[in-house]
Design a protein around this motif. Sequence first.
Motif, PDB file in Angstrom:
ATOM      1  N   PRO A 110      17.769  50.567  54.076  1.00 47.95           N
ATOM      2  CA  PRO A 110      19.039  49.914  54.407  1.00 47.95           C
ATOM      3  C   PRO A 110      19.821  49.521  53.154  1.00 47.95           C
ATOM      4  CG  PRO A 110      17.313  49.123  55.859  1.00 47.95           C
ATOM      5  CD  PRO A 110      16.636  49.984  54.841  1.00 47.95           C
ATOM      6  N   HIS A 111      21.084  49.942  53.121  1.00 44.54           N
ATOM      7  CA  HIS A 111      21.933  49.701  51.960  1.00 44.54           C
ATOM      8  C   HIS A 111      23.394  49.739  52.391  1.00 44.54           C
ATOM      9  CE1 HIS A 111      21.689  54.100  52.276  1.00 44.54           C
ATOM     10  NE2 HIS A 111      22.850  54.155  51.660  1.00 44.54           N
ATOM     11  N   THR A 112      24.282  49.400  51.488  1.00 43.77           N
ATOM     12  CA  THR A 112      25.720  49.488  51.739  1.00 43.77           C
ATOM     13  C   THR A 112      26.400  50.154  50.554  1.00 43.77           C
ATOM     14  OG1 THR A 112      26.417  47.397  50.724  1.00 43.77           O
ATOM     15  CG2 THR A 112      25.632  47.297  52.994  1.00 43.77           C
ATOM     16  N   HIS A 113      27.580  50.713  50.814  1.00 41.41           N
ATOM     17  CA  HIS A 113      28.460  51.186  49.755  1.00 41.41           C
ATOM     18  C   HIS A 113      29.705  50.302  49.807  1.00 41.41           C
ATOM     19  CE1 HIS A 113      25.884  54.612  49.180  1.00 41.41           C
ATOM     20  NE2 HIS A 113      26.026  54.968  50.442  1.00 41.41           N
ATOM     21  N   PRO A 114      29.876  49.417  48.833  1.00 46.71           N
ATOM     22  CA  PRO A 114      30.981  48.457  48.918  1.00 46.71           C
ATOM     23  C   PRO A 114      32.361  49.066  48.805  1.00 46.71           C
ATOM     24  CG  PRO A 114      29.868  48.305  46.788  1.00 46.71           C
ATOM     25  CD  PRO A 114      29.038  49.208  47.639  1.00 46.71           C
ATOM     26  N   ILE A 184      24.353  49.000  47.253  1.00 51.78           N
ATOM     27  CA  ILE A 184      23.622  47.734  47.289  1.00 51.78           C
ATOM     28  C   ILE A 184      22.464  47.923  48.253  1.00 51.78           C
ATOM     29  CG2 ILE A 184      23.707  45.270  47.837  1.00 51.78           C
ATOM     30  CD1 ILE A 184      26.755  45.416  47.346  1.00 51.78           C
ATOM     31  N   THR A 185      21.263  48.103  47.711  1.00 51.71           N
ATOM     32  CA  THR A 185      20.069  48.235  48.548  1.00 51.71           C
ATOM     33  C   THR A 185      19.612  46.832  48.930  1.00 51.71           C
ATOM     34  OG1 THR A 185      19.476  50.223  47.315  1.00 51.71           O
ATOM     35  CG2 THR A 185      17.778  49.257  48.726  1.00 51.71           C
ATOM     36  N   ILE A 186      19.533  46.568  50.219  1.00 54.00           N
ATOM     37  CA  ILE A 186      19.374  45.196  50.705  1.00 54.00           C
ATOM     38  C   ILE A 186      18.111  44.525  50.172  1.00 54.00           C
ATOM     39  CG2 ILE A 186      19.318  43.723  52.735  1.00 54.00           C
ATOM     40  CD1 ILE A 186      21.930  45.401  52.248  1.00 54.00           C
ATOM     41  N   THR A 189      18.174  43.981  46.405  1.00 48.68           N
ATOM     42  CA  THR A 189      19.157  42.970  46.012  1.00 48.68           C
ATOM     43  C   THR A 189      18.684  41.559  46.347  1.00 48.68           C
ATOM     44  OG1 THR A 189      20.938  44.559  46.387  1.00 48.68           O
ATOM     45  CG2 THR A 189      21.547  42.236  46.303  1.00 48.68           C
ATOM     46  N   VAL A 190      18.151  41.382  47.547  1.00 42.05           N
ATOM     47  CA  VAL A 190      17.767  40.037  47.996  1.00 42.05           C
ATOM     48  C   VAL A 190      16.475  39.569  47.334  1.00 42.05           C
ATOM     49  CG1 VAL A 190      17.055  38.666  49.996  1.00 42.05           C
ATOM     50  CG2 VAL A 190      18.965  40.261  50.196  1.00 42.05           C
ATOM     51  N   PHE A 191      15.478  40.462  47.315  1.00 38.53           N
ATOM     52  CA  PHE A 191      14.169  40.051  46.809  1.00 38.53           C
ATOM     53  C   PHE A 191      13.919  40.466  45.360  1.00 38.53           C
ATOM     54  CE2 PHE A 191      13.557  40.469  51.450  1.00 38.53           C
ATOM     55  CZ  PHE A 191      13.249  39.145  51.723  1.00 38.53           C
ATOM     56  N   GLU A 217       9.179  38.969  46.526  1.00 37.66           N
ATOM     57  CA  GLU A 217       9.865  38.926  45.249  1.00 37.66           C
ATOM     58  C   GLU A 217       9.027  39.544  44.141  1.00 37.66           C
ATOM     59  OE1 GLU A 217      13.103  35.352  45.443  1.00 37.66           O
ATOM     60  OE2 GLU A 217      11.071  34.787  44.818  1.00 37.66           O
ATOM     61  N   ALA A 218       7.718  39.379  44.224  1.00 36.63           N
ATOM     62  CA  ALA A 218       6.836  40.004  43.235  1.00 36.63           C
ATOM     63  C   ALA A 218       6.867  41.524  43.366  1.00 36.63           C
ATOM     64  CB  ALA A 218       5.417  39.482  43.403  1.00 36.63           C
ATOM     65  N   LYS A 219       6.930  42.022  44.601  1.00 34.36           N
ATOM     66  CA  LYS A 219       6.940  43.469  44.825  1.00 34.36           C
ATOM     67  C   LYS A 219       8.262  44.116  44.405  1.00 34.36           C
ATOM     68  CE  LYS A 219       3.590  43.507  48.627  1.00 34.36           C
ATOM     69  NZ  LYS A 219       3.378  43.701  50.082  1.00 34.36           N
ATOM     70  N   PHE A 220       9.371  43.387  44.595  1.00 36.49           N
ATOM     71  CA  PHE A 220      10.676  43.954  44.297  1.00 36.49           C
ATOM     72  C   PHE A 220      11.216  43.526  42.943  1.00 36.49           C
ATOM     73  CE2 PHE A 220      10.566  44.491  48.891  1.00 36.49           C
ATOM     74  CZ  PHE A 220      11.123  45.744  49.045  1.00 36.49           C
ATOM     75  N   LYS A 221      10.431  42.838  42.163  1.00 37.30           N
ATOM     76  CA  LYS A 221      10.873  42.353  40.860  1.00 37.30           C
ATOM     77  C   LYS A 221      11.326  43.504  39.993  1.00 37.30           C
ATOM     78  CE  LYS A 221       9.420  39.506  36.937  1.00 37.30           C
ATOM     79  NZ  LYS A 221       8.308  38.736  36.343  1.00 37.30           N
ATOM     80  N   ASN A 222      12.499  43.364  39.369  1.00 30.75           N
ATOM     81  CA  ASN A 222      13.038  44.435  38.527  1.00 30.75           C
ATOM     82  C   ASN A 222      12.188  44.592  37.266  1.00 30.75           C
ATOM     83  OD1 ASN A 222      15.298  45.138  40.111  1.00 30.75           O
ATOM     84  ND2 ASN A 222      16.399  43.324  39.393  1.00 30.75           N
TER      85      ASN A 222
END
Length: 222
Positions: A110-114, A184-186, A189-191, A217-222
Amino acid sequence: MMVSKSLVLVTILALVISLVKAYDPSPLQDFCVAIDDPKDGVFVNGKFCKDPKQAKADDFFFPGLNIAGSTNNKVKSNVTTVNVEQIPGLNTMGISLVRIDYAPYGQNPPHTHPRATEILVLIEGTLYVGFVSSNQDNNRLFAKVLHPGDVFVFPIGMIHFQVNIGKVPAVAFAGLSSQNAGVITIADTVFGSNPPINPDFLAMAFQLDVNIVKDLEAKFKN
């Protein structure tokens, strides 16, 4: 000569409406090849552009969309983007293209194109695709199963997704109504924001245990 107030108001209203609609100026030349260094460029339509006389065929060319992208990643898909970064001649043209490869059961999360509406055509495989409308429309899901040759549209700004529900790879191509649509991958972006959003806030927003949020948040950490 007297001019009625009503005529003045109608004229002003017409001018306002015309200005509101004129959000994208008409091109002032055949093309506006983007350049990074303005010292050798001219200023057209709000961008620095190469002198048109210096444009060449390679400014409008990108090879290799026949080559599948690697799907060896956590979502088992790959998006090959062809926008103004790859083809500088797309500058000011309001259009770009992507190739999307999906491994079996892979997904474009799930994502958006702004900045763009997307129109997708499936070439190979079977996809389950859809988008969710806004809160004002009660977050309705619009979804379909696509087969080769099927086309689906994702309206600008709507959260959308594609999932390969077949046992073989899938391939799709999509056009976007922007030279640089953005994404924007949901979940990322959020986690995966930097720095992280306070997990207590996210726990309340998503109605989750705070420890689950910290794990995400640990899994999606940049």
